[in-house]
Design a protein around this motif. Sequence first.
Motif, PDB file in Angstrom:
ATOM      1  N   PRO A   1      97.277  36.327  17.549  1.00 55.98           N
ATOM      2  CA  PRO A   1      97.349  37.435  17.795  1.00 55.98           C
ATOM      3  C   PRO A   1      96.350  38.383  17.601  1.00 55.98           C
ATOM      4  O   PRO A   1      95.947  39.236  18.204  1.00 55.98           O
ATOM      5  N   ILE A   2      95.539  38.140  16.389  1.00 57.13           N
ATOM      6  CA  ILE A   2      94.562  38.981  15.932  1.00 57.13           C
ATOM      7  C   ILE A   2      93.302  38.938  16.994  1.00 57.13           C
ATOM      8  O   ILE A   2      92.624  39.447  17.489  1.00 57.13           O
ATOM      9  N   SER A   3      93.201  37.516  17.309  1.00 53.10           N
ATOM     10  CA  SER A   3      91.999  37.077  18.164  1.00 53.10           C
ATOM     11  C   SER A   3      92.351  37.844  19.571  1.00 53.10           C
ATOM     12  O   SER A   3      91.374  38.564  20.530  1.00 53.10           O
TER      13      SER A   3
ATOM     14  N   LEU B   1      98.376  29.992  24.284  1.00 52.97           N
ATOM     15  CA  LEU B   1      98.526  28.666  23.392  1.00 52.97           C
ATOM     16  C   LEU B   1      97.559  28.828  22.130  1.00 52.97           C
ATOM     17  O   LEU B   1      97.836  28.484  21.028  1.00 52.97           O
ATOM     18  N   PHE B   2      96.364  29.314  22.594  1.00 52.19           N
ATOM     19  CA  PHE B   2      95.059  29.098  21.709  1.00 52.19           C
ATOM     20  C   PHE B   2      94.212  30.531  21.397  1.00 52.19           C
ATOM     21  O   PHE B   2      93.653  30.669  20.688  1.00 52.19           O
ATOM     22  N   GLY B   3      94.914  31.633  22.114  1.00 53.78           N
ATOM     23  CA  GLY B   3      94.451  32.946  21.743  1.00 53.78           C
ATOM     24  C   GLY B   3      92.959  33.086  22.365  1.00 53.78           C
ATOM     25  O   GLY B   3      92.175  33.763  21.768  1.00 53.78           O
ATOM     26  N   VAL B   4      92.578  32.230  23.515  1.00 53.65           N
ATOM     27  CA  VAL B   4      91.278  32.551  23.738  1.00 53.65           C
ATOM     28  C   VAL B   4      91.580  33.393  25.102  1.00 53.65           C
ATOM     29  O   VAL B   4      92.294  33.434  26.095  1.00 53.65           O
ATOM     30  N   GLY B   5      90.312  34.029  25.564  1.00 49.23           N
ATOM     31  CA  GLY B   5      90.507  34.934  26.903  1.00 49.23           C
ATOM     32  C   GLY B   5      90.411  33.903  28.095  1.00 49.23           C
ATOM     33  O   GLY B   5      90.777  34.439  29.184  1.00 49.23           O
TER      34      GLY B   5
ATOM     35  N   ALA C   1      96.512  41.055  26.682  1.00 51.22           N
ATOM     36  CA  ALA C   1      97.674  42.087  26.109  1.00 51.22           C
ATOM     37  C   ALA C   1      99.011  41.430  26.144  1.00 51.22           C
ATOM     38  O   ALA C   1      99.848  41.491  25.114  1.00 51.22           O
ATOM     39  N   ALA C   2      99.239  40.609  27.343  1.00 51.08           N
ATOM     40  CA  ALA C   2     100.561  39.832  27.457  1.00 51.08           C
ATOM     41  C   ALA C   2     100.762  38.771  26.177  1.00 51.08           C
ATOM     42  O   ALA C   2     101.828  38.836  25.735  1.00 51.08           O
TER      43      ALA C   2
ATOM     44  N   HIS D   1     103.257  37.057  21.136  1.00 49.55           N
ATOM     45  CA  HIS D   1     103.232  36.578  19.667  1.00 49.55           C
ATOM     46  C   HIS D   1     104.035  37.606  18.770  1.00 49.55           C
ATOM     47  O   HIS D   1     104.074  37.366  17.423  1.00 49.55           O
ATOM     48  N   LEU D   2     104.235  38.768  19.143  1.00 50.31           N
ATOM     49  CA  LEU D   2     105.020  39.844  18.246  1.00 50.31           C
ATOM     50  C   LEU D   2     105.973  39.038  17.416  1.00 50.31           C
ATOM     51  O   LEU D   2     106.388  39.678  16.214  1.00 50.31           O
ATOM     52  N   ASP D   3     107.019  38.269  17.970  1.00 52.71           N
ATOM     53  CA  ASP D   3     108.183  37.708  17.241  1.00 52.71           C
ATOM     54  C   ASP D   3     107.670  36.653  16.259  1.00 52.71           C
ATOM     55  O   ASP D   3     108.502  36.009  15.719  1.00 52.71           O
TER      56      ASP D   3
END
Length: 257
Positions: free
Chosen positions: A45-47, A154-158, A191-192, A197-199
Amino acid sequence: MTITLALALGVVIGVLLGLLGGGGSILAVPALVYVLGLDIEQAIPISLIVIAVASAVGALPKVRAQQVQWRLAGVFAAAGIPATYLGAAIGRHLPQAAIMIGFAVVMIAAGVRMLLDSADTGTACEVGNDGINWRRCAPRSIPAAIVVGLLTGLFGVGGGFLIIPALVVLLGVEMPIAVGTSLLIITANSAAGVFSHLDGPSINWSLTTAFVGTAIAGSLIAGHFGTKIDTGRLQHWFAYLVLAVAAYVLVDTVFLH
């Protein structure tokens, strides 16, 4: 100490973003995991926050210059955002080792893509004065959008390394418009991804703010001065770095854990 490291890492990732565009963010997750010692569930989520903010900032001048295909961006986002949530849901049921191995494979694909750097424009989906030929365009754009969304969640990539060739080679979009459109798509998907990942594990907001703040500052400064740098040669060196980090991730995950 951790905040200081986050500030320093943010500068590095931001400079790469400013010089190379969205692809520069692919090292954010390995940096957060291996340098700051975060779990993959905390790093993703930070990425994604860094990628979302940086892509939005990068998209603004493209929007002003009208170098954006809004309807195509809308189609990619509409198909990609649900896939982003699906990718995040899949990730919650996979062990960290499996996600890191998958991430290394994505990094290898991105590195190879940067080295090939083909700028050929396809004609499969003409975007002309009459608008988009959706009959030819949809069968190509929607599967690409779904794949990119899955990778984001899945991986936090753009996913810029996939979106731009999809727009240029598959759909026949000119490169300047493809870059602007890609930034909009990455902003929406990332953003989505953050919301999906907020939960999960709680986000360390002080560390995130430090990382994001210096990343955006580094990106803006590097983007301003980057016009004087040979980005083609830089992209090739960055591709080698991405491949080396991918190799390290594989060795660490498979043999050292």
